[in-house]
Design an enzyme around this catalytic site. Structure first.
Site, short mmCIF file in Angstrom:
data_model
loop_
_atom_site.label_atom_id
_atom_site.label_comp_id
_atom_site.label_asym_id
_atom_site.label_seq_id
_atom_site.Cartn_x
_atom_site.Cartn_y
_atom_site.Cartn_z
N LYS A 83 1.09 -1.46 0.00
CA LYS A 83 -0.10 -0.29 0.00
C LYS A 83 0.92 1.29 -0.07
O LYS A 83 1.85 1.51 1.04
CB LYS A 83 -0.83 -0.11 1.29
C1 E4P Z 1 -8.36 2.10 3.77
O1 E4P Z 1 -7.41 1.06 3.55
C2 E4P Z 1 -8.09 2.65 5.26
O2 E4P Z 1 -7.38 1.65 5.88
C3 E4P Z 1 -9.40 2.86 5.96
O3 E4P Z 1 -10.46 2.68 5.16
C4 E4P Z 1 -9.60 4.35 6.36
O4 E4P Z 1 -10.76 4.47 7.17
P1 E4P Z 1 -11.00 5.66 8.26
O5 E4P Z 1 -11.02 6.96 7.36
O6 E4P Z 1 -12.01 5.16 8.78
O7 E4P Z 1 -9.57 5.73 9.09
#
Ligand code: E4P
Length: 217
Positions: A83
């Site tokens: 990522k």
């Molecule tokens: C996605 O890959 C992220 O880890 C996640 O969905 C972020 O979510 P949040 O905005 O609730 O922290």
């Protein structure tokens, strides 16, 4: 639509996985912090449970360092998706790692143009953050819809991984507009089973059944 679980809580992942609800897992530095565990150790454990893509995020900000971190994370297991944030260095990293045949999830996407760049850099997944756009009174779902149209217009193969999902309505709307994947915390996936009429109907059935005096077993 594929279901990814947005957590590093191994017990929660295992529980949902037994029900066939887990096509993959996403993590980020905040999620790793909340788990209180070592990133390499917990990610390896998750990969031993889940056969689909497991996203592990780099934390460097320069492409050269991001590439090195990405290669190290990819060594954890074959199903790692590296990522990277949607920065210019992140896109460079995406191009290099995807050219090496690794899965790359480009995260922190907040515009259709960013998603277009990620697709051109060879991203396996693009992660538009719905909830964080809604938080500042922008329309997260409109972004998913725009990216869907753009990717379909040009036949980009990058999968739209709807992220920052906070409610069951987000899941329904993502499915309606054609997101390929959604990632949500276990609590949201479990809440999808809830309906007040289901509870009310079951209560009535149980009350009527008791009046019959019968038993099945
Ligand atoms: C996605 O890959 C992220 O880890 C996640 O969905 C972020 O979510 P949040 O905005 O609730 O922290």
């Amino acid at each position: 639509m594929k279901f990814f679980v947005d957590t590093a809580d191994v017990a929660a992942i295992a529980e949902l996985n037994e029900l066939g609800m887990v096509d993959g897992v996403t993590t980020n530095p905040s999620i790793i912090m909340k788990s209180g565990r070592d990133i390499l150790e917990v990610t390896k454990e998750i990969c031993s449970i889940v056969s689909g893509p497991v996203s592990a995020e780099v934390v460097a900000t320069k492409a050269e360092d991001m590439i090195a971190e990405g290669r190290k994370l990819a060594e954890i297991a074959e199903n790692i998706a590296v990522k990277v944030p949607l920065t210019w260095d992140g896109l460079k990293t995406c191009k290099v790692l995807s050219s090496e045949g690794r899965m790359v999830n480009v995260t922190l996407c907040f515009s259709a143009n960013q998603a277009l760049l990620a697709a051109k850099a060879g991203a396996t997944f693009i992660s538009p953050f719905i909830g964080r756009l809604d938080d500042i009174n922008l329309d997260g779902m409109e972004l998913i819809s725009d990216i869907r149209q753009i990717y379909d217009n040009y036949d980009f193969q990058t999968q739209i991984l709807a992220a920052s999902i906070r409610t069951v309505n987000h899941v329904r709307e993502c499915a309606l507009v054609g997101a390929d994947v959604m990632t949500a915390p276990p609590s949201v996936i479990k809440a999808m089973a809830n309906h007040v009429l289901t509870d009310k109907g079951l209560e009535q059935f149980m009350a009527d059944w008791a009046k019959t005096g019968q038993k099945i077993l």
